[in-house]
Every structure is written in structure tokens, then in C-alpha cells.
Design a protein around this motif. Structure first.
Motif, PDB file in Angstrom:
ATOM      1  N   ARG A  34       0.857  -1.343  -0.084  1.00  0.00           N
ATOM      2  CA  ARG A  34       0.116   0.008  -0.172  1.00  0.00           C
ATOM      3  C   ARG A  34       0.973   1.391   0.021  1.00  0.00           C
ATOM      4  NH1 ARG A  34      -3.585   0.747   4.218  1.00  0.00           N
ATOM      5  NH2 ARG A  34      -2.199  -0.699   5.416  1.00  0.00           N
ATOM      6  N   LEU A  35       1.981   1.117  -0.082  1.00  0.00           N
ATOM      7  CA  LEU A  35       3.046   2.205  -0.230  1.00  0.00           C
ATOM      8  C   LEU A  35       4.046   1.629  -1.504  1.00  0.00           C
ATOM      9  CD1 LEU A  35       4.165   3.758   3.156  1.00  0.00           C
ATOM     10  CD2 LEU A  35       2.668   4.779   1.406  1.00  0.00           C
ATOM     11  N   PRO A  36       4.302   2.706  -2.342  1.00  0.00           N
ATOM     12  CA  PRO A  36       5.060   2.535  -3.414  1.00  0.00           C
ATOM     13  C   PRO A  36       6.557   1.759  -3.017  1.00  0.00           C
ATOM     14  CG  PRO A  36       4.658   4.801  -3.538  1.00  0.00           C
ATOM     15  CD  PRO A  36       3.919   4.105  -2.522  1.00  0.00           C
ATOM     16  N   ALA A  37       7.231   1.592  -3.822  1.00  0.00           N
ATOM     17  CA  ALA A  37       8.733   1.029  -3.617  1.00  0.00           C
ATOM     18  C   ALA A  37       9.489   2.272  -3.078  1.00  0.00           C
ATOM     19  CB  ALA A  37       9.489   0.291  -4.681  1.00  0.00           C
ATOM     20  N   ARG A  38       9.343   3.546  -3.618  1.00  0.00           N
ATOM     21  CA  ARG A  38      10.212   4.774  -3.411  1.00  0.00           C
ATOM     22  C   ARG A  38       9.861   5.037  -1.787  1.00  0.00           C
ATOM     23  NH1 ARG A  38       9.948  10.870  -5.914  1.00  0.00           N
ATOM     24  NH2 ARG A  38      11.428  11.517  -4.493  1.00  0.00           N
ATOM     25  N   ALA A  39       8.879   4.950  -1.322  1.00  0.00           N
ATOM     26  CA  ALA A  39       8.504   5.412  -0.138  1.00  0.00           C
ATOM     27  C   ALA A  39       8.854   4.110   0.751  1.00  0.00           C
ATOM     28  CB  ALA A  39       6.771   5.462   0.032  1.00  0.00           C
ATOM     29  N   ARG A  40       8.708   3.049   0.498  1.00  0.00           N
ATOM     30  CA  ARG A  40       9.379   1.836   1.203  1.00  0.00           C
ATOM     31  C   ARG A  40      10.814   2.178   1.623  1.00  0.00           C
ATOM     32  NH1 ARG A  40       6.180  -1.258  -2.216  1.00  0.00           N
ATOM     33  NH2 ARG A  40       7.948  -2.637  -2.903  1.00  0.00           N
ATOM     34  N   ALA A  41      11.638   2.478   0.482  1.00  0.00           N
ATOM     35  CA  ALA A  41      12.988   2.307   0.793  1.00  0.00           C
ATOM     36  C   ALA A  41      13.413   3.685   1.606  1.00  0.00           C
ATOM     37  CB  ALA A  41      13.667   2.934  -0.717  1.00  0.00           C
ATOM     38  N   GLN A  42      12.455   4.495   1.697  1.00  0.00           N
ATOM     39  CA  GLN A  42      12.827   5.707   2.726  1.00  0.00           C
ATOM     40  C   GLN A  42      12.300   5.662   4.088  1.00  0.00           C
ATOM     41  OE1 GLN A  42      11.183   9.376   0.731  1.00  0.00           O
ATOM     42  NE2 GLN A  42      12.758   9.302  -0.586  1.00  0.00           N
ATOM     43  N   ASN A  43      11.696   4.473   4.486  1.00  0.00           N
ATOM     44  CA  ASN A  43      11.174   3.996   5.680  1.00  0.00           C
ATOM     45  C   ASN A  43      12.063   3.030   6.395  1.00  0.00           C
ATOM     46  OD1 ASN A  43       9.220   3.463   7.712  1.00  0.00           O
ATOM     47  ND2 ASN A  43       9.159   1.726   6.897  1.00  0.00           N
ATOM     48  N   THR A  44      12.332   3.308   7.661  1.00  0.00           N
ATOM     49  CA  THR A  44      13.235   2.482   8.630  1.00  0.00           C
ATOM     50  C   THR A  44      12.419   1.889   9.803  1.00  0.00           C
ATOM     51  OG1 THR A  44      14.086   4.425   9.708  1.00  0.00           O
ATOM     52  CG2 THR A  44      15.498   3.731   7.790  1.00  0.00           C
ATOM     53  N   ASP A  45      11.128   1.965   9.754  1.00  0.00           N
ATOM     54  CA  ASP A  45      10.266   1.840  10.965  1.00  0.00           C
ATOM     55  C   ASP A  45       9.554   0.331  10.658  1.00  0.00           C
ATOM     56  OD1 ASP A  45       8.823   2.143  13.382  1.00  0.00           O
ATOM     57  OD2 ASP A  45       7.149   2.472  12.254  1.00  0.00           O
ATOM     58  N   GLY A  46       9.851  -0.590  11.619  1.00  0.00           N
ATOM     59  CA  GLY A  46       9.138  -1.779  11.182  1.00  0.00           C
ATOM     60  C   GLY A  46       7.482  -1.989  11.394  1.00  0.00           C
ATOM     61  N   GLN A  47       7.222  -1.042  12.233  1.00  0.00           N
ATOM     62  CA  GLN A  47       5.706  -0.976  12.333  1.00  0.00           C
ATOM     63  C   GLN A  47       5.120  -0.488  11.088  1.00  0.00           C
ATOM     64  OE1 GLN A  47       3.492  -1.592  14.816  1.00  0.00           O
ATOM     65  NE2 GLN A  47       1.861  -0.653  13.325  1.00  0.00           N
ATOM     66  N   LEU A  48       5.648   0.539  10.405  1.00  0.00           N
ATOM     67  CA  LEU A  48       5.100   0.934   9.188  1.00  0.00           C
ATOM     68  C   LEU A  48       5.271  -0.120   8.144  1.00  0.00           C
ATOM     69  CD1 LEU A  48       3.848   2.930   7.028  1.00  0.00           C
ATOM     70  CD2 LEU A  48       6.175   4.151   7.124  1.00  0.00           C
ATOM     71  N   ALA A  49       6.538  -0.703   8.145  1.00  0.00           N
ATOM     72  CA  ALA A  49       6.598  -1.801   7.100  1.00  0.00           C
ATOM     73  C   ALA A  49       5.648  -3.030   7.291  1.00  0.00           C
ATOM     74  CB  ALA A  49       8.076  -2.454   7.480  1.00  0.00           C
ATOM     75  N   MET A  50       5.159  -3.443   8.314  1.00  0.00           N
ATOM     76  CA  MET A  50       4.167  -4.453   8.681  1.00  0.00           C
ATOM     77  C   MET A  50       2.942  -3.773   8.366  1.00  0.00           C
ATOM     78  SD  MET A  50       3.054  -6.119  12.223  1.00  0.00           S
ATOM     79  CE  MET A  50       2.676  -4.635  13.009  1.00  0.00           C
TER      80      MET A  50
END
Length: 391
Positions: A34-50
Motif C-alpha cells: 500500500r506504499l510504493p517502492a520509493r516510499a518503502r525505501a525511505q522508511n526504516t520503521d518496522g511498524q510501518l513496514a508491517m
């Protein structure tokens, strides 16, 4: 019932999915994001990744004459150390827009979270199968809504008649961003989260960016919304900012302006509705951070308590009441140049009278009945009369 020899296997491709912003090919199949790859690459939080990998609002949409289908998936289930097992994620089946079945998938991976230490442990598990039989004869549109709270890899689709992607229904697309309440925490099923209910009542196509614990005005989320085609947009802001104690008033107002500016870069004239927090008594006048109360965890009861000092509001600590006032001020300021910007006080969706009748079971998240009430209220206030999304 169909025999094994009757099944037709259809590759699961992106054109069979609605509500996902991206897909990832894994060793098992297709993983909606539900987030594009570019956004996921800028995230370091496990909660958001889940949260972003849990497919709230994501559904398979098929046109077929099939009367039976099987869907193999690999779910990733959450287990909380010291607590009873959580129920399996729920899949909802719609036939021509009407509820026609509900099921779950056994097996899958498990992630065990120890909330007392903050550690996690991963254990791989087997693929499971969802089955629906006895579907109506004739050509029809089938939607399978994936669990809103369970990461789901799509492995294989089998039917007893050929399958095509469902045609575009030609409805307006509603893009919504919010917290775990918007993702659907404690809703009964994926079609009964409050945004899904509101979308059904409003006759629109939902793209749900409700991200549990992660509605924090992240720039990469704003850019994802900017770049996502949509006719109607809403952002529900506040509860996560407070319960993370993420910023002070000085930072909050510019962050809101920046978030809205970015969304407007891609959607300059779309109706844009800013929704302030629902009533949450623990945070109305008490700042964060929020902390779990583990005393009832062994019986399956988890509650939350606010740890801040109300006296520190004077120094810029945020509470829900402070945020509501600030959001109302920001929207009023911006509407002079943005006539398609609207504001909705979240207490119109769930307020003091609702809390007395339907209290939040864990002091933070609404239950299934409350999701229905919020969804019906939002549909009435936003999609009818002079609402932001009317017409």
C-alpha cells in the motif's frame, strides 16, 4: 463440486488487483503493497513496514462464470508473547457487490512480538487455501477482499471457469490516509472497516492508506498520495502524532501545511477533506507518549495509557484538543486559496455520546459496532448534502 481436473489456474497479476499502490514478486507469489517502492525505501520503521504490507482495502476483482474458486495464500500472522492466539485474518467475498461469503486461511508464517522487550521472532509456515463454492451461475463480478490486518502473499488462483480482470466500474476513486483506526483495527472483516463501509455507502472505489501507528505526516506518504490517481481525497490527522509524542506544536503546523501542499501538487482541484481525531478520552488533554498496560494481557486484554503531563501543553506538547484547534485553523487559513479544501471534526464521527454507549475496548481502537457507526456517519457527512464528496 469441481474435481481437480476441472480447475483452471489463472496467474495472479497486478491487473486482477484493486486498492494496491505496488506489488512485489516474492519466491511464493505476489505481495501487494500500500506504499510504493520509493516510499518503502525511505522508511526504516518496522511498524510501518508491517502496516503497509497488510492489504487493507486491497481486493482481487474478477469477471467470471465460475461457481467455485480456490485461492492459495501465504499469510503472515502476528502473535503476542504471553497473550492468547489472535484470530486468523478474514477474507470477504462479494458477488456483484453483495456479500456472498467469508473465510480464513490456515497455516502461514508467524511473527511473535514481545511487547515488554520490543523484540520479534519470525517462524516460516506453509501456504494455505481459501475455498468458495456454490457461487451463482452466469457471468458475474467477484471481489475477494484480503485481510486488513494480515500480510498476504497471493500464490495461486484456481476456478472452474475462465477468469478475466473485472472491468473498471467507472466510479469515483476515494484515496484516504489515516491511522490504525482507518486501517481497520478491531473491525470484524475487511469490508467492515469504517472506510470500506463508507466507500460502499458512497458508491466509490476505495484506496485505503490507513497505516497502523504510522499516520505521522511522513513526506513519502504525501508523495505517494500525490502520485496516486484519485477523485476524492481525505487525510485523518492527529492520533498517531500524539501517541508517539512525535512533535511539538511548532513543528506540527508546518508539517500539516507541507503534507497538504505535496498532495495538492498532484491533485490541485480534487475535493480534499481534513479530518481531525475521533474522541479518545486518554489523549483529549493528556499528551503522549502512549504506553501499553500489560496487566490483562494473559486474558487477552490490552489497554493503553497516556504518559504525558497535561501541564506541558503550555510548552507545545500536543493533545487531541490542541490538534483539533490547529487543524481547524490551518484549513480556515488555506481555504481562501483552496475552495476545494474541507474540514471535519472527528468528534462528529465518534464523540462523547458515542463513547458512553460504545466505549473503546482498549481505550484506543473502536470495535466492530463502532466501525459501522463511524462508516455510516462519514458516508452521511461526506457523501450527501453539502458534504465534501457529495455529487
Amino acid at each position: 463440486m469441481s474435481t481437480d481436473n476441472d480447475w483452471i489456474t489463472t496467474p495472479i497479476t497486478r491487473d486482477l488487483l484493486r486498492g494496491a499502490l505496488d506489488v512485489e514478486r516474492t519466491e511464493h507469489g505476489l505481495l501487494p503493497h500500500r506504499l510504493p517502492a520509493r516510499a518503502r525505501a525511505q522508511n526504516t520503521d518496522g511498524q510501518l513496514a508491517m502496516a503497509e504490507s497488510q492489504p487493507s482495502g486491497v481486493r482481487l476483482a474478477l469477471r467470471t462464470r465460475a461457481t467455485a474458486l480456490e485461492l492459495d495464500t501465504l499469510p503472515t500472522k502476528r502473535v503476542y508473547a504471553g497473550a492468547p492466539p489472535r484470530p486468523d485474518g478474514v477474507y470477504d467475498l462479494l458477488v456483484d457487490g453483495r456479500p456472498a461469503g467469508r473465510g480464513s486461511v490456515d497455516g502461514g508464517n508467524t511473527v511473535t512480538l514481545d511487547m515488554t522487550t520490543g523484540t520479534t521472532a519470525f517462524e516460516p509456515g506453509p501456504v494455505g487455501t481459501l475455498r468458495f463454492t456454490g457461487l451463482p451461475e452466469g457471468s458475474k463480478t467477484i471481489e475477494i477482499w484480503l485481510p486488513h490486518n494480515e500480510t498476504t502473499e497471493l500464490v495461486a488462483l484456481r476456478t472452474d471457469a475462465p477468469v478475466d480482470p473485472a472491468p473498471d466500474p467507472g466510479r469515483r476513486v476515494w484515496l484516504h490516509h489515516g491511522s490504525s483506526i482507518s486501517q481497520g483495527s478491531d473491525a470484524a472483516s475487511p469490508t467492515t472497516t469504517w472506510p470500506a463501509l463508507a466507500a460502499s455507502l458512497g458508491g466509490v472505489e476505495l484506496v485505503n492508506l490507513g497505516l497502523a501507528g504510522s499516520a505521522l505526516l511522513d513526506p513519502f506518504t504525501a508523495r505517494a498520495m500525490r502520485d496516486t490517481p484519485a477523485d476524492l481525497i481525505s487525510v485523518k490527522i492527529g492520533i498517531n502524532v500524539v501517541n508517539h509524542d512525535a512533535m511539538r506544536l511548532r513543528a506540527f503546523a508546518p508539517a500539516v501545511h507541507g503534507f497538504l501542499d505535496t498532495v495538492r501538487e498532484g491533485h490541485p482541484t480534487a475535493p480534499l477533506l481534513v479530518v481531525s481525531p475521533l474522541l479518545c478520552p486518554v489523549h483529549e488533554d493528556t499528551p503522549g507518549p502512549l504506553a501499553p498496560d500489560f496487566t490483562g494481557l494473559g486474558e487477552g486484554r490490552l489497554r493503553f495509557v497516556a504518559m504525558g503531563d497535561p501541564a506541558e501543553r503550555a510548552s507545545g506538547r500536543l493533545t487531541l484538543n490542541v490538534i483539533r484547534d490547529e487543524l481547524a485553523r490551518i484549513v480556515a487559513q488555506r481555504t481562501a486559496d483552496d475552495p476545494n479544501l474541507y474540514h471535519l471534526d472527528g468528534r462528529a464521527l465518534y464523540g462523547e455520546a458515542d463513547a458512553a454507549e460504545l466505549p473503546l475496548p482498549d481505550d484506543l481502537h473502536p470495535d466492530a459496532a463502532t466501525h459501522r457507526r463511524i462508516g455510516e456517519r462519514f458516508a452521511e457527512l461526506a457523501f450527501t448534502g453539502h458534504g465534501a464528496f457529495a455529487g
